[in-house]
Design an enzyme around this catalytic site. Sequence first.
Site, PDB file in Angstrom:
ATOM      1  N   LYS A  99      37.733  -2.138  18.537  1.00 60.00           N
ATOM      2  CA  LYS A  99      37.211  -1.143  19.486  1.00 60.00           C
ATOM      3  C   LYS A  99      35.867  -1.609  19.970  1.00 60.00           C
ATOM      4  O   LYS A  99      35.001  -1.995  19.169  1.00 60.00           O
ATOM      5  CB  LYS A  99      37.058   0.215  18.759  1.00 60.00           C
ATOM      6  CG  LYS A  99      36.623   1.341  19.651  1.00 60.00           C
ATOM      7  CD  LYS A  99      37.801   2.026  20.313  1.00 60.00           C
ATOM      8  CE  LYS A  99      37.414   2.853  21.520  1.00 60.00           C
ATOM      9  NZ  LYS A  99      37.237   2.094  22.783  1.00 60.00           N
ATOM     10  N   LYS A 123      28.473  -0.987  13.657  1.00 59.82           N
ATOM     11  CA  LYS A 123      28.284   0.293  14.351  1.00 59.82           C
ATOM     12  C   LYS A 123      29.507   1.190  14.132  1.00 59.82           C
ATOM     13  O   LYS A 123      29.383   2.355  13.777  1.00 59.82           O
ATOM     14  CB  LYS A 123      28.096   0.018  15.842  1.00 59.82           C
ATOM     15  CG  LYS A 123      27.887   1.246  16.690  1.00 59.82           C
ATOM     16  CD  LYS A 123      27.923   0.938  18.177  1.00 59.82           C
ATOM     17  CE  LYS A 123      27.054  -0.254  18.538  1.00 59.82           C
ATOM     18  NZ  LYS A 123      26.868  -0.392  19.994  1.00 59.82           N
ATOM     19  N   LYS A 135      34.902  -6.769  21.456  1.00 63.61           N
ATOM     20  CA  LYS A 135      34.152  -6.654  22.705  1.00 63.61           C
ATOM     21  C   LYS A 135      34.759  -7.604  23.718  1.00 63.61           C
ATOM     22  O   LYS A 135      35.392  -8.600  23.332  1.00 63.61           O
ATOM     23  CB  LYS A 135      32.681  -7.026  22.466  1.00 63.61           C
ATOM     24  CG  LYS A 135      31.729  -6.512  23.511  1.00 63.61           C
ATOM     25  CD  LYS A 135      31.328  -5.053  23.283  1.00 63.61           C
ATOM     26  CE  LYS A 135      30.468  -4.532  24.398  1.00 63.61           C
ATOM     27  NZ  LYS A 135      29.917  -3.204  24.107  1.00 63.61           N
ATOM     28  N   ASP A 175      31.092  -0.757  29.419  1.00 65.26           N
ATOM     29  CA  ASP A 175      29.781  -1.277  28.999  1.00 65.26           C
ATOM     30  C   ASP A 175      29.052  -1.583  30.313  1.00 65.26           C
ATOM     31  O   ASP A 175      29.403  -1.009  31.357  1.00 65.26           O
ATOM     32  CB  ASP A 175      29.944  -2.531  28.117  1.00 65.26           C
ATOM     33  CG  ASP A 175      28.635  -2.973  27.440  1.00 65.26           C
ATOM     34  OD1 ASP A 175      28.277  -2.400  26.402  1.00 65.26           O
ATOM     35  OD2 ASP A 175      27.959  -3.888  27.951  1.00 65.26           O
ATOM     36  N   THR A 219      26.683   8.228  24.651  1.00 67.28           N
ATOM     37  CA  THR A 219      25.761   7.213  24.121  1.00 67.28           C
ATOM     38  C   THR A 219      24.316   7.680  24.296  1.00 67.28           C
ATOM     39  O   THR A 219      23.512   7.633  23.351  1.00 67.28           O
ATOM     40  CB  THR A 219      25.984   5.861  24.824  1.00 67.28           C
ATOM     41  OG1 THR A 219      27.365   5.535  24.741  1.00 67.28           O
ATOM     42  CG2 THR A 219      25.162   4.761  24.172  1.00 67.28           C
ATOM     43  N   ASN A 250      24.603   4.178  32.845  1.00 75.48           N
ATOM     44  CA  ASN A 250      25.232   5.262  32.091  1.00 75.48           C
ATOM     45  C   ASN A 250      24.370   5.736  30.921  1.00 75.48           C
ATOM     46  O   ASN A 250      24.117   6.929  30.756  1.00 75.48           O
ATOM     47  CB  ASN A 250      26.610   4.787  31.595  1.00 75.48           C
ATOM     48  CG  ASN A 250      27.236   5.774  30.641  1.00 75.48           C
ATOM     49  OD1 ASN A 250      27.116   5.646  29.433  1.00 75.48           O
ATOM     50  ND2 ASN A 250      27.855   6.802  31.184  1.00 75.48           N
ATOM     51  N   SER A 387      34.439   7.850  21.849  1.00 77.80           N
ATOM     52  CA  SER A 387      35.645   7.095  22.218  1.00 77.80           C
ATOM     53  C   SER A 387      36.728   7.267  21.144  1.00 77.80           C
ATOM     54  O   SER A 387      37.911   7.432  21.470  1.00 77.80           O
ATOM     55  CB  SER A 387      35.327   5.611  22.360  1.00 77.80           C
ATOM     56  OG  SER A 387      34.873   5.310  23.659  1.00 77.80           O
TER      57      SER A 387
HETATM   58  P1  NDP Z   1      25.242   0.210  33.153  1.00 74.53           P
HETATM   59  O1  NDP Z   1      25.893  -0.915  33.829  1.00 74.53           O
HETATM   60  O2  NDP Z   1      25.663   1.594  33.461  1.00 74.53           O
HETATM   61  O3  NDP Z   1      23.653   0.123  33.363  1.00 74.53           O
HETATM   62  C1  NDP Z   1      22.947  -1.005  32.967  1.00 74.53           C
HETATM   63  C2  NDP Z   1      21.498  -0.836  33.358  1.00 74.53           C
HETATM   64  O4  NDP Z   1      20.730  -1.877  32.765  1.00 74.53           O
HETATM   65  C3  NDP Z   1      21.257  -0.921  34.866  1.00 74.53           C
HETATM   66  O5  NDP Z   1      20.153  -0.145  35.204  1.00 74.53           O
HETATM   67  C4  NDP Z   1      20.972  -2.413  35.054  1.00 74.53           C
HETATM   68  O6  NDP Z   1      20.198  -2.729  36.199  1.00 74.53           O
HETATM   69  C5  NDP Z   1      20.181  -2.702  33.795  1.00 74.53           C
HETATM   70  N1  NDP Z   1      20.362  -4.118  33.434  1.00 74.53           N
HETATM   71  C6  NDP Z   1      21.506  -4.747  33.099  1.00 74.53           C
HETATM   72  N2  NDP Z   1      21.301  -6.031  32.867  1.00 74.53           N
HETATM   73  C7  NDP Z   1      19.995  -6.231  33.070  1.00 74.53           C
HETATM   74  C8  NDP Z   1      19.158  -7.364  32.979  1.00 74.53           C
HETATM   75  N3  NDP Z   1      19.651  -8.574  32.634  1.00 74.53           N
HETATM   76  N4  NDP Z   1      17.834  -7.197  33.226  1.00 74.53           N
HETATM   77  C9  NDP Z   1      17.336  -5.977  33.561  1.00 74.53           C
HETATM   78  N5  NDP Z   1      18.088  -4.868  33.662  1.00 74.53           N
HETATM   79  C10 NDP Z   1      19.382  -4.995  33.425  1.00 74.53           C
HETATM   80  O7  NDP Z   1      25.399  -0.079  31.575  1.00 74.53           O
HETATM   81  P2  NDP Z   1      25.285   0.917  30.341  1.00 74.53           P
HETATM   82  O8  NDP Z   1      24.249   1.962  30.637  1.00 74.53           O
HETATM   83  O9  NDP Z   1      26.655   1.356  29.975  1.00 74.53           O
HETATM   84  O10 NDP Z   1      24.771  -0.045  29.187  1.00 74.53           O
HETATM   85  C11 NDP Z   1      23.390  -0.252  28.918  1.00 74.53           C
HETATM   86  C12 NDP Z   1      23.232  -0.822  27.520  1.00 74.53           C
HETATM   87  O11 NDP Z   1      23.769   0.106  26.561  1.00 74.53           O
HETATM   88  C13 NDP Z   1      23.951  -2.148  27.238  1.00 74.53           C
HETATM   89  O12 NDP Z   1      23.180  -2.898  26.313  1.00 74.53           O
HETATM   90  C14 NDP Z   1      25.230  -1.717  26.566  1.00 74.53           C
HETATM   91  O13 NDP Z   1      25.783  -2.738  25.767  1.00 74.53           O
HETATM   92  C15 NDP Z   1      24.714  -0.554  25.719  1.00 74.53           C
HETATM   93  N6  NDP Z   1      25.709   0.419  25.280  1.00 74.53           N
HETATM   94  C16 NDP Z   1      26.484   1.075  26.184  1.00 74.53           C
HETATM   95  C17 NDP Z   1      27.400   2.006  25.748  1.00 74.53           C
HETATM   96  C18 NDP Z   1      28.187   2.841  26.698  1.00 74.53           C
HETATM   97  O14 NDP Z   1      28.843   3.774  26.231  1.00 74.53           O
HETATM   98  N7  NDP Z   1      28.145   2.594  27.992  1.00 74.53           N
HETATM   99  C19 NDP Z   1      27.620   2.252  24.303  1.00 74.53           C
HETATM  100  C20 NDP Z   1      26.666   1.564  23.441  1.00 74.53           C
HETATM  101  C21 NDP Z   1      25.775   0.671  23.926  1.00 74.53           C
HETATM  102  P3  NDP Z   1      20.865  -3.548  37.408  1.00 74.53           P
HETATM  103  O15 NDP Z   1      21.774  -2.586  38.096  1.00 74.53           O
HETATM  104  O16 NDP Z   1      19.706  -3.983  38.253  1.00 74.53           O
HETATM  105  O17 NDP Z   1      21.604  -4.720  36.805  1.00 74.53           O
END
Ligand code: NDP
Length: 455
Positions: A99, A123, A135, A175, A219, A250, A387
């Site tokens: 998962k 986790k 993943k 993600d 999250t 997200n 999830s």
């Molecule tokens: P989204 O795609 O919804 O949002 C990602 C955000 O992070 C955007 O604002 C993006 O900006 C920014 N970002 C991504 N890559 C970079 C980078 N290299 N440098 C600067 N900013 C960056 O993703 P999520 O919110 O779902 O995920 C965010 C984090 O949370 C990740 O680490 C993910 O693994 C983790 N996570 C997510 C879960 C989930 O349920 N969604 C669960 C647990 C952990 P831009 O648009 O400019 O790229």
Amino acid sequence: MTTRDDTKTTKTRLDALRVEIERRNPAQPEFHQAVHEVLDTLAPVLAARPEYAEPGLIERLCEPERQVIFRVPWQDDKGHVHVNRGFRVEFNSALGPYKGGLRFHPSVNLGIIKFLGFEQIFKNALTGLGIGGGKGGSDFDPHGRSDAEIMRFCQSFMTELYRHIGEHTDVPAGDIGVGGREIGYLFGQYRRITNRWEAGVLTGKGAGWGGSAIRPEATGYGSVLFAAAMLRERGEGLEGQTAVVSGSGNVAIYTVEKLLALGANPLTCSDSSGYVVDDKGIDVDLLKQVKEVERGRISDYAERRGASARFVPGGRVWDVPGDVALPSATQNELDENDAATLVRNGVKAVAEGANMPTTPEAVHLFQRAGVAFGPGKAANAGGVAVSALEMAQNHARTAWSPARVEEELAHIMGDIHTTCHETAERYGASGDYVTGANIAGFERVADAMLAQGVI
Ligand code: NDP
């Protein structure tokens, strides 16, 4: 009774293992970082519980059960053909089906997917639910692509992925770059190819077709609940505290929403082009409109919000003073200098909404400064926990109310906090949530692996 010699021998063995893992997995720095971070904390438990020191156990834990890499060809709106690379790393299924989410971002490579899959094992174990770790993703960049291009990409991606997943085998979710829209296209293609309504094969589905209430929020809500629990442990609450949040996807959006609901004041959001600071506190409805509905940039938020907000292009969001920090964008986004700035500005707690956003040097700096630090494995486990609740609802062909799911989420986050706190205390590392999370997750997976034999 553990002696200092036992601990020393174990440490020597773990050091040798680190070297061997680097040798066998070259050019995967994020994977090495994630493995080191766990191995660095396991010596006390290996010394105290000889069964865990059994030769081969840790080696098996650090080697994925299966890794799939595949070609993803697709056509853009002008008819040009693009070729991306798809990945699914099925890391550990001792506790349940693999998962973990799918990430679409140009930086994706095998090492990044392996780091994320490795983290996911611990986790998922911490949630107490029956889910293994995995993943996947692709180096596809969804920014600026039309809906039709996203759909064609997702269909091509699933045309290979479908052979490897299933509700009892491997259950992907979202993600970075993969949200409700992408899960919809992926699910549609899975259903078309397999001719099965197998709702439990993907999570993060839409509310009307098998999705769980509160999954999009889970999250972000969970990481705020974890921050609140850490503060409570120190006799404080979230109410009235200022918060610095990074990201605007997200996780960040629902982190902001929960902070506001609990009476805290989130001051910032960011994306890869810079950050916004809003002296009145982030307006979550405007943030959702800009990011979720219009798929715009964080600078658009500042333009629309008026005098209280300004956009700082290319800046470090961690320069903004706050009582609590919630890094919610991506790996290694908060380094030692950022941590020093936050500490100088009086930060009390840091909860990782993203996966491994804090570099190891920054984590040590926070811990030395007495800042409560909640690692992603624990603090952002709310997403995967809901999830797993989505899978349970799919299995029973039912849908729980938002109130019920939110209550379950609050229980799970509370339990994870208690487990990490008590485990750290049991191993002489009181207040160290990193050690607590790693050892508690490890114990659960290791017990299952030992019981199931050498496989
Ligand atoms: P989204 O795609 O919804 O949002 C990602 C955000 O992070 C955007 O604002 C993006 O900006 C920014 N970002 C991504 N890559 C970079 C980078 N290299 N440098 C600067 N900013 C960056 O993703 P999520 O919110 O779902 O995920 C965010 C984090 O949370 C990740 O680490 C993910 O693994 C983790 N996570 C997510 C879960 C989930 O349920 N969604 C669960 C647990 C952990 P831009 O648009 O400019 O790229």
